[in-house]
Design an enzyme around this catalytic site. Structure first.
Site, PDB file in Angstrom:
ATOM      1  N   SER A 141       1.166  39.036  19.658  1.00  0.00           N
ATOM      2  CA  SER A 141       2.309  38.143  19.887  1.00  0.00           C
ATOM      3  C   SER A 141       2.454  37.761  21.366  1.00  0.00           C
ATOM      4  CB  SER A 141       3.565  38.823  19.327  1.00  0.00           C
ATOM      5  OG  SER A 141       4.639  37.934  19.252  1.00  0.00           O
ATOM      6  N   ASP A 173       9.334  31.964  22.142  1.00  0.00           N
ATOM      7  CA  ASP A 173      10.433  32.819  22.578  1.00  0.00           C
ATOM      8  C   ASP A 173      11.505  32.075  23.352  1.00  0.00           C
ATOM      9  OD1 ASP A 173       9.114  34.889  21.364  1.00  0.00           O
ATOM     10  OD2 ASP A 173       8.083  35.508  23.188  1.00  0.00           O
ATOM     11  N   HIS A 225       2.378  33.712  15.591  1.00  0.00           N
ATOM     12  CA  HIS A 225       3.354  33.578  14.483  1.00  0.00           C
ATOM     13  C   HIS A 225       3.420  32.128  14.010  1.00  0.00           C
ATOM     14  CE1 HIS A 225       5.041  37.628  15.322  1.00  0.00           C
ATOM     15  NE2 HIS A 225       5.050  37.287  16.581  1.00  0.00           N
TER      16      HIS A 225
END
Lengths: 235, 235
Positions: free
Chosen positions: A122, A137, A159
């Site tokens: 990630s 994010d 993701h």
């Protein structure tokens, strides 16, 4: 010779932390007893100690020890001396900010380029790309620069999520966001779905895992590539 | 006296651009014939001209003209002279970068504070808060600062989304992201669901629309407030 796993996620739905990728990690970390863990991304704001405990517990399942970089007085030296390195997920801005603060960007880039095995999940994968500009994010802290390690010649979108055609939400889809990225930036972006990873060995970059990945190149229509595809021509 | 509408979104599912909020806009813009439109956020990367056309078409339905700030030689003066201002949504980083580039942050803050009616939607609402640190957008360009207009003493999270309990996706929920924000920042965050807006008149800040909003204060459990609630104590 570079030897990296750049994984979309640490955890796939319904299984434990790193479970899905242990087989690969056994190979990646075969010559390492101890893994230097970089907990700076602090998922959900947990402490460096708590996050390191989580990594420690998981890596012990394949017989490895983990030690947090925050326990070293000289983190630059800790990176240079590491047998292997694992940067966990969380918030990419927090991670990048802390890497700059501790003057680790160059050390990390040089050490991994010269062959120290590296695992990123990630946020820890985002930093392997050219910049953090394709992170998902929230920008909760302001790092001195958006530039990251550039261990691969493109950007990562971990993701990666396909558009939800049933959604009534008016926010942008992931594809729209990456399209916007390409209005201001030319590097390709690799959308890695959860459960996918890139295995980088030397100049080879191969997509692994069960799923396809989505490739976004500047001024091209996005396209899918199958697991097993060599991606070293994408730059 | 301040007079702002800070809206979560320009468009609610199933209706046209600004449709759901025209009644309010008729009142907000009652003394203005011409609205200065700030198209800098460029949703999906459309041009300033195309975006302004979209705003123009919508605002003509309530008898208003719109003119794009990009058509003025001196955008600072355009803001000072405006009868009313509308900043549309898109990418908050792109918007904030362009505002800094054209030296508009101070002019916009002063003009709106001194009473020029202002409408913001999505990214145009994010900038009314203290910083862009609670935007949902991808950081596709790096602005010189994350600080925004501070027209209200908290941060906005537009397009607020409740956790999807059926999701198998391992990315963070919106609530988790805002919790992470509060590990590094103390200002409150107002999560505005699509179809909600804040109406700021002078020192009054009232939640409007059909839905509740979710309030995140530092070191407190998040809570819901009903439409019609006075929020001027949140700071």
């Amino acid at each position: 010779m570079k030897n990296l796993i750049i994984a979309s996620t640490s955890t796939v739905h319904g299984s434990g932390y790193l479970d899905y990728i242990f087989e690969e990690l056994t190979v990646l970390f075969k010559d390492a007893q101890t893994i230097l863990f970089i907990p700076y991304a602090r998922p959900s704001g947990i402490s460096h100690n708590d996050y390191t405990q989580k990594a420690k517990k998981a890596l012990s399942k394949i017989g490895k020890k983990a030690v947090g970089i925050h326990t070293f007085k000289n983190p630059v030296q800790a990176i240079k001396d590491a047998q292997a390195i694992f940067t966990g997920g969380g918030n990419t801005f927090v991670l990048v900010n802390q890497l700059y603060k501790n003057n680790l960007i160059t050390a990390l880039k040089e050490t991994v380029t010269s062959g120290t095995p590296y695992l990123g999940t990630s946020a820890g994968s985002n930093i392997c790309g050219l910049s953090l500009k394709t992170t998902n994010d929230m920008p909760i802290v302001c790092p001195p620069s958006f530039n990251t390690l550039g261990l691969v010649p493109f950007n990562i979108n971990p993701h990666y999520l396909d558009p939800d055609t049933n959604s009534k939400h008016m926010g942008e889809t992931r594809e729209t966001r990456i399209k916007e990225f390409h209005n201001y930036n030319t590097p390709p972006v690799i959308g890695l779905r959860e459960g996918s990873w890139l295995h980088v060995i030397g100049n080879s970059i191969i997509l692994k895992g069960d799923l396809k990945a989505r490739i976004f190149e500047h001024n091209k229509i996005p396209y899918e590539v199958n697991s097993g595809t060599q991606l070293n021509h994408i730059k």
